[in-house]
Structures are given as C-alpha cells and as structure tokens.
Design an enzyme around this catalytic site. Structure first.
Site, mmCIF file in Angstrom:
data_model
loop_
_atom_site.group_PDB
_atom_site.id
_atom_site.type_symbol
_atom_site.label_atom_id
_atom_site.label_comp_id
_atom_site.label_asym_id
_atom_site.label_seq_id
_atom_site.Cartn_x
_atom_site.Cartn_y
_atom_site.Cartn_z
ATOM 1 N NE ARG A 24 53.487 55.053 36.475
ATOM 2 C CZ ARG A 24 53.885 55.877 35.637
ATOM 3 N NH1 ARG A 24 53.059 56.574 34.840
ATOM 4 N NH2 ARG A 24 55.378 55.761 35.393
ATOM 5 C CE1 TYR A 68 35.605 48.250 55.283
ATOM 6 C CE2 TYR A 68 36.868 49.963 53.883
ATOM 7 C CZ TYR A 68 36.719 48.649 54.692
ATOM 8 O OH TYR A 68 37.719 47.626 54.498
ATOM 9 C CG ASP A 113 31.625 51.506 49.292
ATOM 10 O OD1 ASP A 113 31.147 50.708 48.529
ATOM 11 O OD2 ASP A 113 32.337 51.507 50.292
ATOM 12 C CE LYS A 169 34.937 43.696 51.085
ATOM 13 N NZ LYS A 169 36.228 44.371 50.736
HETATM 14 C C1 LIG Z 1 31.912 48.703 52.078
HETATM 15 C C2 LIG Z 1 33.147 48.504 51.592
HETATM 16 N N1 LIG Z 1 33.740 49.481 50.939
HETATM 17 C C3 LIG Z 1 35.002 49.327 50.330
HETATM 18 C C4 LIG Z 1 35.923 48.576 50.929
HETATM 19 C C5 LIG Z 1 37.439 48.466 50.585
HETATM 20 O O1 LIG Z 1 37.765 47.548 49.804
HETATM 21 P P1 LIG Z 1 39.162 46.763 49.522
HETATM 22 O O2 LIG Z 1 39.221 45.911 50.915
HETATM 23 O O3 LIG Z 1 38.971 46.105 48.163
HETATM 24 O O4 LIG Z 1 40.344 47.975 49.845
HETATM 25 C C6 LIG Z 1 35.347 47.446 51.818
HETATM 26 C C7 LIG Z 1 36.163 46.281 52.469
HETATM 27 O O5 LIG Z 1 35.922 45.636 53.495
HETATM 28 C C8 LIG Z 1 33.986 47.601 52.255
HETATM 29 O O6 LIG Z 1 33.413 46.692 53.007
#
Ligand SMILES: Cc1ncc(COP(=O)(O)O)c(C=O)c1O
Length: 400
Positions: free
Chosen positions: A63, A117, A189, A214
C-alpha cells in the site's frame, strides 16, 4: 514521494530523466513494473523496525508503493518547482478528495470557484457536507468577491484555471495571495496546463492537483491523479493518503511514466493545433464565442499571456443561436472526433458544454452574451493533422 536531490536541469530534460534512479531502474532504461503486495524483510529486527520508518522510498507493504510508483511520483515532483513531494491517487477525483480531506475538518468552510469541474462541486456539496464541512461558491473572475466570501471558518479554497468546460480563466496568483494572507490553504486543479504551462506552487498555490488520466497518461488508457505540495502541506497529504489507503497500480504507474516522457512535445503540438482550429472557428458565421484562453482576444487571454508558458488542446466554442437538436446534428456529423468524456489523449474528442444548471453564483451564459448563444461544445484536440480536423468540423457545420 519526497524529492530526490537533483541538479537544476530544464523541464524538458527533467521529463526525460525524472524518477530514473539507478536503484529503481537497475541496468534498464525504465523502472520495471514491481507488482507487490507483500514486501519481505531479511529478519525479525528489520520487520520490527519497518512501521517506525514511514518514509518515502522505503519498502514496507504494497500500500505504500514500490519503485514503479515511487519513480512516477518522483518524476512529477521533479517537474513541479517548489514541490517537496507528490502523492498518487487512483483518479483525479480521488486526488481532489485527498487534498481536501487533508486540509479540512468538521466546522470548516470550503470556498470553491463557480467554474469548477462538476464532480469537484459535488464533492463539496455531498461528501464534505456529510463530514461537517460547509461549501460556498464564488465568482471565478472576481478576486474581490472571493475575498468578500472569506469568513472566520474558511479554511481552504479550490481553484480551477481555466475551468475545464467554460474556460474561464482565474487570476490564480491574486487568489492564492489573498488565500495565504487570510490563512486559507489554496488548492488548484492544474490539469489543463500542468506544471509545464503553469508552475502552480511557484505562483503561490499550496497544493497542485492533476488528473493524470488526461495529459500525463496521454493515451486514454489509464485513470490516476496526483497532488503535489511544498513542505508545509506535503506531510499532511501523505498522512491522509495513507489513512485513506490510497495506492495506484504499478502497471498504471508504468503507463503514466511512459506518457510523462512525451508530455511536453504532445502539449506543444496540441496547443498549436488547437490555436489553428480556434482561429478558424472564430471566422465562422455560425460561431458566437470561441473560449480558448490561448487565443489572442479571447476571454482570459490577458491572464494566460501574463501567467502561463503553455496550454493544451482543450477549448470550447458556442454556436450563434441554434438549439440542442442542431448541436446534436453537428456532433453526429463529425467523423474524427470521438464523443466522450475526458480529454488529453492523443485522439480528438467532443462533448456538449451545458454548465448552466450547476452554477451557483454566476450565470451561464454570461450576462453580456446574447441569451440565444448558449449551446456550446468542448473540443479536446489530439495529434491528428489540424487540417483534417478543420475539414471534419467544416462538414459538421453543413449539417447544422
Ligand atoms: C478539470 C478536471 N479535473 C479533474 C478531473 C477528474 O479526473 P479523473 O477523471 O481522473 O478522476 C477531470 C476529469 O474529467 C477534469 O476534467
């Protein structure tokens, strides 16, 4: 994973060298996939010593990861100036949750930018509410409104620049400075720009989060997230991640490391293609708005030019009038754009942009637009020839 001592190479070089410590790679180029739950100890004394020595890069139990995960975390720390370490999570959403749960406790108020988001917003309104944290939203484009929203119980602020649907560009240095002065932890983010385009910690942010699903993965075949922080917050992140049992698979970590090596060149190419396509869209009579902060004259461009050294292929545009049915005809006519969530892969994608129902304090579309201009699309531009993507979009306009 804590930072290894390194000399000061450029980011391009660090993308290539990061995480490749000889003790992890052995004689091969890449750290092998160490699949492990059990770590074995040479003797009883070492076993007894294990729990006491809770440090990055030390074998203990699966872990806490093994060299494949450590190498990825190390490489991410390498490209984030100011980071003391990086924690890996099984998704970007898990990374956002991990960061929030590291700094918040019952009774605190969390401030979230209104362009965030959707699952991030939902986390504030759902999970964190259940744990006694109150969430409030603020106008992404108005630092004064953010400052006015701070109260005695405010403990953290969550930023997203640009917002991944509406592309509203926040003044992150100003917001982070206000947060710091008022004793709030700032979390950004930073999935859109990555530290290559916006070194968040160096701009005053406390915790920089990315969805590695991404651009870092880059090939639409893995889920992962990360949170990087300086000394002040890294220990907190690490403690909470261990308490929550967060760990990522070594196979996925190896894939993410592979993606990371080409991150710079992919972001550069995507950004160039996105700019070409955004400019072409702006010339179309059917388009009311092109929401691409890298595009001169577009909303957010001045802040992007001031603070960012790069971007990516993700941007949105809004049709002049029309309705949901005409937008659906447009999308269905596209041949090169996959219809799907996520972004940052090597292939182009499209999804509708309909944030109006989730906004709390600022309307969408913005008040100064014609009300009929509200049907938007988000494009994630991949590595195809931009001329082919433009021809595809051109064909779709004919279907409107
Ligand atoms: C701006 C943004 N932050 C976070 C996330 C979340 O990422 P994950 O899909 O890896 O959980 C996304 C996913 O689309 C996103 O567009």
């Amino acid at each position: 994973m804590a930072k290894a001592p390194t000399d000061k190479h450029s980011i391009a070089t660090r993308l290539v060298s990061g995480g490749r410590r000889p003790e992890w790679t052995g004689p091969v180029v890449n750290p092998p996939v160490w699949r492990a739950s059990t770590h074995l100890y040479p003797d009883m004394a070492a076993l007894k010593d294990g729990p006491r020595r809770n440090e990055d890069g030390r074998f203990f139990y699966g872990r806490r990861g093994a060299p494949t995960q450590w190498a990825l975390a190390d490489a991410l720390t390498e490209i984030e100036p100011g980071a003391a370490g990086t924690i890996l999570y099984p998704s970007g959403v898990a990374a956002l949750a991990g960061a929030l749960m590291a700094v918040l406790k019952a009774g605190d108020v969390l401030l979230i930018t209104d362009n965030a988001y959707d699952p991030t917003r939902a986390m504030g309104l759902g999970l964190l509410t259940d744990f006694g944290v109150e969430t409030r939203f603020f106008d992404p484009l108005d630092p004064a409104a953010f400052e006015a929203a701070i109260c005695e119980r405010s403990r953290a602020v969550l930023l997203e620049a640009p917002g991944s649907l509406t592309m509203e560009m926040q003044d992150v240095p100003a917001l982070a400075a206000i947060a710091r002065a008022r004793g709030l932890v700032s979390i950004l983010d930073n999935t859109w720009a990555s530290p290559l385009g916006f070194p968040a910690l160096a701009h005053g942010v406390d915790i920089a989060v990315m969805s590695l699903s991404k651009h870092v993965g880059g090939h639409s075949d893995l889920m992962m997230g990360s949170a990087a922080a300086g000394e002040a917050h890294y220990a907190l992140l690490r403690k909470r991640a261990q308490q929550l049992g967060q760990v990522v698979s070594p196979d996925d970590a190896a894939l993410a490391l592979r993606g990371l090596r080409t991150l710079g060149i992919r972001l550069r190419q995507e950004s160039l293609s996105a700019l070409e396509i955004a400019e072409w869209l702006r010339s179309r009579p059917e388009v009311a708005q092109v929401l691409c902060p890298m595009l001169p004259g577009a909303p957010g461009y001045e802040i992007w030019r001031r603070d960012f050294t790069g971007g990516c292929g993700l941007f949105s545009f809004v049709f002049k009038g029309g309705d949901a049915a005409s937008r659906a005809r447009f999308v269905d006519a596209l041949q090169l754009f996959g219809i799907g969530y996520s972004w940052g892969g090597y292939e182009s994608l499209v999804v509708p942009v309909d944030p109006a129902p989730i906004r709390s304090v600022t309307p969408w579309p913005p008040r100064d637009w014609a009300p009929a201009d509200r049907f938007g699309l988000r494009l994630s531009i991949g590595l195809e020839d931009p001329a082919d993507l433009i021809a595809d979009l051109d064909r779709a306009f004919a279907a409107l």
